[in-house]
Write a protein that holds these residues in place. Structure first.
Motif, PDB file in Angstrom:
ATOM      1  N   LYS A 184       7.001 -30.180  27.155  1.00 22.39           N
ATOM      2  CA  LYS A 184       7.573 -30.014  28.912  1.00 22.39           C
ATOM      3  C   LYS A 184       6.046 -28.879  29.035  1.00 22.39           C
ATOM      4  CE  LYS A 184      11.743 -31.411  29.622  1.00 22.39           C
ATOM      5  NZ  LYS A 184      11.584 -32.115  31.407  1.00 22.39           N
ATOM      6  N   SER A 187       2.946 -30.157  29.739  1.00 29.00           N
ATOM      7  CA  SER A 187       2.866 -30.306  30.799  1.00 29.00           C
ATOM      8  C   SER A 187       2.855 -29.586  31.825  1.00 29.00           C
ATOM      9  CB  SER A 187       4.523 -31.233  31.010  1.00 29.00           C
ATOM     10  OG  SER A 187       3.909 -32.011  32.608  1.00 29.00           O
ATOM     11  N   TRP A 211      -1.034 -36.212  22.576  1.00 30.62           N
ATOM     12  CA  TRP A 211      -0.765 -35.529  23.563  1.00 30.62           C
ATOM     13  C   TRP A 211      -2.078 -35.642  24.634  1.00 30.62           C
ATOM     14  CZ3 TRP A 211       2.893 -34.258  26.881  1.00 30.62           C
ATOM     15  CH2 TRP A 211       2.530 -33.591  28.039  1.00 30.62           C
ATOM     16  N   GLY A 213      -2.143 -36.217  27.975  1.00 30.24           N
ATOM     17  CA  GLY A 213      -2.294 -35.221  29.173  1.00 30.24           C
ATOM     18  C   GLY A 213      -3.457 -34.757  29.011  1.00 30.24           C
TER      19      GLY A 213
END
Length: 288
Positions: A184, A187, A211, A213
């Motif tokens: 979170k 993100s 990760w 992202g």
């Protein structure tokens, strides 16, 4: 309670909290008036300053009425919080559990930090401490990734989370576990890179984290300078302060003194006076 958490029948966390609170004197840190013993030596009570509610229940109370703290009110609360944290850090203490439920609030608009059970003095040079501190939703990414050498910067991340919560009306990062919590954070703020956070990949938790992202922050999307969709608004200066507090690299995170001097507090609207702040919920009414 295990033996390690007690000292001759007295909980270590309570002993630590007592020692810290008796050594700190600040308007925005809950005041201890005296210590009182009960019928036996293991019954010891702290007589403390009275507050009507905490900030978490006040935020929920406002939200239930379709209201929220305005910009001037958030500034008033943030100044009080930052002054207390700056005092704490200047006295070589780190709280290690700042969150809205540990911020008391009264009808005079006064905020005060409480619950010093995890607080401790830190040293220079910084030495390793346990990473199992700070309630999950307010825990900084370095602790989630396994860092054990830290000081005041862990509190400043929590202050950033509280700032965001005051604006949103709910916690910024609500993970169900450490991995989800990191997800979170990344993100919203973008994934860590060696450029953004030198040395992060050497932390123990980083070796197992995958990760995918991007590394771009979306804070400006969550807190735009103008909004017609009901999103909480934040000026460019306000966003700069929030970004400085929620910086992934703890060495680049704003200090309490640096945050107090930020230009956001000087732009319109100016911080609201304490005696003009919204009243907290009447907790006594819930028990009648």
């Amino acid at each position: 309670m295990n033996k390690e958490s007690q000292k001759e029948g007295f909980p270590i966390t309570a002993l630590r909290e007592t020692n810290v609170l008796l050594s700190l004197h600040h308007p925005n840190i809950v005041r201890v008036y005296e210590m009182v013993t009960g019928s036996s030596l293991d019954k010891i009570y702290m007589v403390m300053e009275y507050f009507d509610a905490d900030l978490k229940s006040t935020i929920s109370h406002l939200k239930a009425r379709g209201e929220a703290f305005g910009t001037a009110e958030v500034k008033c609360l943030m100044l009080q919080l930052l002054r207390a944290v700056e005092h704490l850090h200047r006295r070589w203490y780190v709280h290690r559990d700042l969150k809205t439920s540990n911020l008391l609030y009264n009808r005079a608009g006064k905020l005060a930090i409480c619950d010093f059970g995890l607080a401790r003095r830190y040293e220079d040079p910084i030495r390793p401490y346990t990473r199992l501190v700070v309630t999950l939703w307010y825990r900084p990414p370095e602790l989630l990734l396994g860092a054990r050498t830290y000081a005041t910067e862990v509190d400043m991340w929590s202050v950033g989370c509280i700032f965001g919560e005051l604006l949103l009306g709910e916690p910024l990062f609500q993970g169900q576990g450490e991995i989800e919590q990191l997800g979170k954070i990344f993100s919203l703020l973008g994934a860590p890179t060696e450029e953004r956070w030198p040395g992060w990949s050497e932390l123990s938790g980083a070796k197992t984290l995958k990760w995918r992202g991007g590394a771009t922050s979306r804070l400006a999307e969550m807190f735009p300078s103008t909004s017609f969709s009901g999103k909480p608004v934040l000026s460019k200066l306000g966003l700069d302060l929030l970004t400085g507090l929620l910086t992934l690299d703890p060495t680049r995170r704003l200090s309490a003194a640096g945050a107090l001097a930020h230009a956001w507090f000087d732009e319109f609207p100016l911080p609201k006076r304490q005696d003009e702040m919204p009243a907290p919920p009447d907790e006594r009414a819930h028990h009648r």
